[in-house]
Design an enzyme around this catalytic site. Structure first.
Site, short mmCIF file in Angstrom:
data_model
loop_
_atom_site.label_atom_id
_atom_site.label_comp_id
_atom_site.label_asym_id
_atom_site.label_seq_id
_atom_site.Cartn_x
_atom_site.Cartn_y
_atom_site.Cartn_z
N HIS A 1 -25.36 9.15 20.94
CA HIS A 1 -25.75 8.59 19.60
C HIS A 1 -27.14 9.06 19.13
CE1 HIS A 1 -22.53 5.67 20.39
NE2 HIS A 1 -22.74 5.28 19.18
N LYS B 1 -18.19 -3.05 25.12
CA LYS B 1 -18.17 -4.39 25.54
C LYS B 1 -19.33 -5.28 24.79
CE LYS B 1 -20.33 -3.84 30.06
NZ LYS B 1 -21.45 -4.75 30.15
#
Lengths: 281, 197
Positions: free
Chosen positions: B39, B107
């Site tokens: 990222h 998650k």
């Protein structure tokens, strides 16, 4: 030390690939309490199937094989330096053989050592004991759940928490409310109370080694453990944080003496994959 | 019991706008992994499509640092569950805008900036079962390739995977719904009662 090294490699394998029976049983009990067709129920079913397949195929239950944390009880006369070297060798070997994910990253250069060893990695706590039994407890502590831990300094105006067990209760509830489902519930919560910051963080983590069913030898702490387990489950965060009745499997509290001016409370959060095991030598 | 919705990547904006929070899905097709370093790198460097080994448009970025095994140059996933997504929050909106992905999977859910980016760009968040690493690894049919393996290491590299019947739940949709936030609000109410506040 060669045989001991191999024993520790096997300990790594066992801890990484098979969940302790008490934790698996607690997960089964949790499943029975969740509504059919709910996300909680389906998550727990996948979790239990995952536990079974991991054990049967000897693969790590979770890809995050964590920071290895050792609590070692050393008989008098045995060299801690040699034990540490043996643990490091076993760690390098287990990283290849189990396999474990290489998790040791140099904080300055950002380079991964590739073998799960490095400065202060794994974490090893030694304690000398009488008798001639060497006891090695190993926990593989995942990063996601470690990040959910909190350190509190009481009194806390924000939580309206004073320097007493009621204050401790408020800290624990706050830590879980903040963690929500981010650290893979249902959790095991370890709590450490005492005088010094470094001491309570170790103490809270040490609580996670306790079997889920064991009863605290101090009656008031045992009562607080049960009460907190029930209250946390009332929060409704649930397995995977998708709602449900099981947010925590157990709460374990340890308390040391403190300084009159200090009251530290540390909360360690362990994910459903509470992986721990013991080697007695 | 209604079976899961079957999704096949690449997904279109219409595909994902048809999903709503709470939908149980089963994903097949190509997805890529990417966590903290992927990222940071992609958002800071914004490489052109040709500079990446694969076109990210329409695919799903899976927050996952897997354990892989290599034999004769072929990788197999040993353990590959999701990692905590919230760490990617500061990058995710730019990532969604910049690369045309249609799904984020991880998650624990993400924050308000990501939720807004999901709505603006036509993208959803899938919650995979945290810790179910072996079960989910067995839903990876093939490791197609890997990028930045040397530089980022196996846990942080961008893995290109072909998955089949990969289970997940839509917990943040393209219409502003966020199950994680709803549960947090509900638990906050009970938390305040327990504290007598």
């Amino acid at each position: 030390m060669l045989k001991l090294r191999d024993g520790i490699v096997e300990l790594y394998r066992k801890v990484a690939t098979s969940l302790p029976p008490d934790v698996e049983e607690a997960l089964r009990n949790s499943l029975a309490l969740e509504k059919e067709d709910s996300p909680a129920n389906s998550s727990l079913s996948v979790i239990l199937e995952n536990v079974r397949v991991a054990r049967d195929t000897a693969r790590p239950i979770c890809q995050d094989t964590g920071v290895p944390v050792f609590f070692v009880k050393v008989p008098m006369g045995l060299s801690q330096l040699e034990l540490k070297e043996t643990i490091l060798e076993a760690t390098r070997s287990a990283t290849v053989k189990v396999p474990l994910r290489p998790n040791a990253v140099d904080s300055v250069t950002e380079l991964n050592s590739g073998d799960n060893t490095g400065t202060g990695f794994p974490v090893i706590y030694f304690e000398e004991t009488r008798g001639n039994t060497l006891t090695i407890d190993l926990m593989l502590k995942g990063g996601g759940s470690e990040n959910a831990g909190q350190l509190y300094k009481l009194p806390s105006e924000e939580l309206d928490a004073g320097r007493d067990m009621e204050g401790v209760r408020r800290c624990v509830l706050d830590a879980v409310q903040k963690a929500q489902g981010r650290a893979c519930p249902p959790y095991v919560i370890g709590v450490g109370v005492g005088a010094a910051k470094d001491q309570v963080t170790r103490l809270s983590k040490e609580q996670l080694i306790r079997k889920l069913g064991d009863v605290n030898k101090f009656e008031s702490l045992a009562a607080l453990e049960s009460r907190l387990t029930a209250e946390i489950n009332e929060l409704g965060i649930g397995p995977q944080g998708l709602g449900g009745r099981n947010t925590v499997m157990a709460v374990k509290i340890g308390a040391n003496h403190r300084h009159p001016a200090s009251y530290f409370v540390d909360v360690s959060v362990s994910c459903w994959a509470t992986r721990r095991g013991r080697l007695i030598w | 019991m209604v079976g899961p919705l079957r999704l096949k990547t690449p997904l279109s904006a219409d595909d994902v706008r048809g999903l709503k929070a709470g939908d149980v899905v089963s994903i097949s097709g190509m997805i890529v992994t990417g966590r903290d370093r992927v990222h940071k790198y992609l958002v800071e460097n914004m490489p052109q499509p040709g500079e990446l080994p694969v076109d990210l448009a329409g695919t799903i970025i899976y927050h996952c640092g897997p354990v892989m095994r290599e034999k004769d140059g072929v990788f197999t996933a040993v353990a590959a569950g999701p990692t905590t997504s919230i760490r990617m929050e500061m990058y995710e909106p730019r990532f969604i805008r910049g690369f045309g992905i249609r799904g984020i999977m991880g998650k624990g859910g993400m924050g308000g900036h990501t939720l807004q980016a999901l709505r603006e760009n036509g993208c959803v968040y899938f919650n995979a079962v945290g810790g179910a690493a072996v079960y989910l690894a067995d839903r990876i049919e093939r490791v197609i390739g890997v990028w930045k393996l040397e530089e980022f290491g196996p846990a942080e590299a961008l893995w290109i995977l072909e998955v089949k019947d990969f289970p997940a739940v839509v917990t943040m949709d393209a219409h502003g719904n966020n199950i994680h936030r709803e549960i947090e609000q509900r638990s906050l109410g009970r938390f305040r009662e327990l504290l007598g506040k």
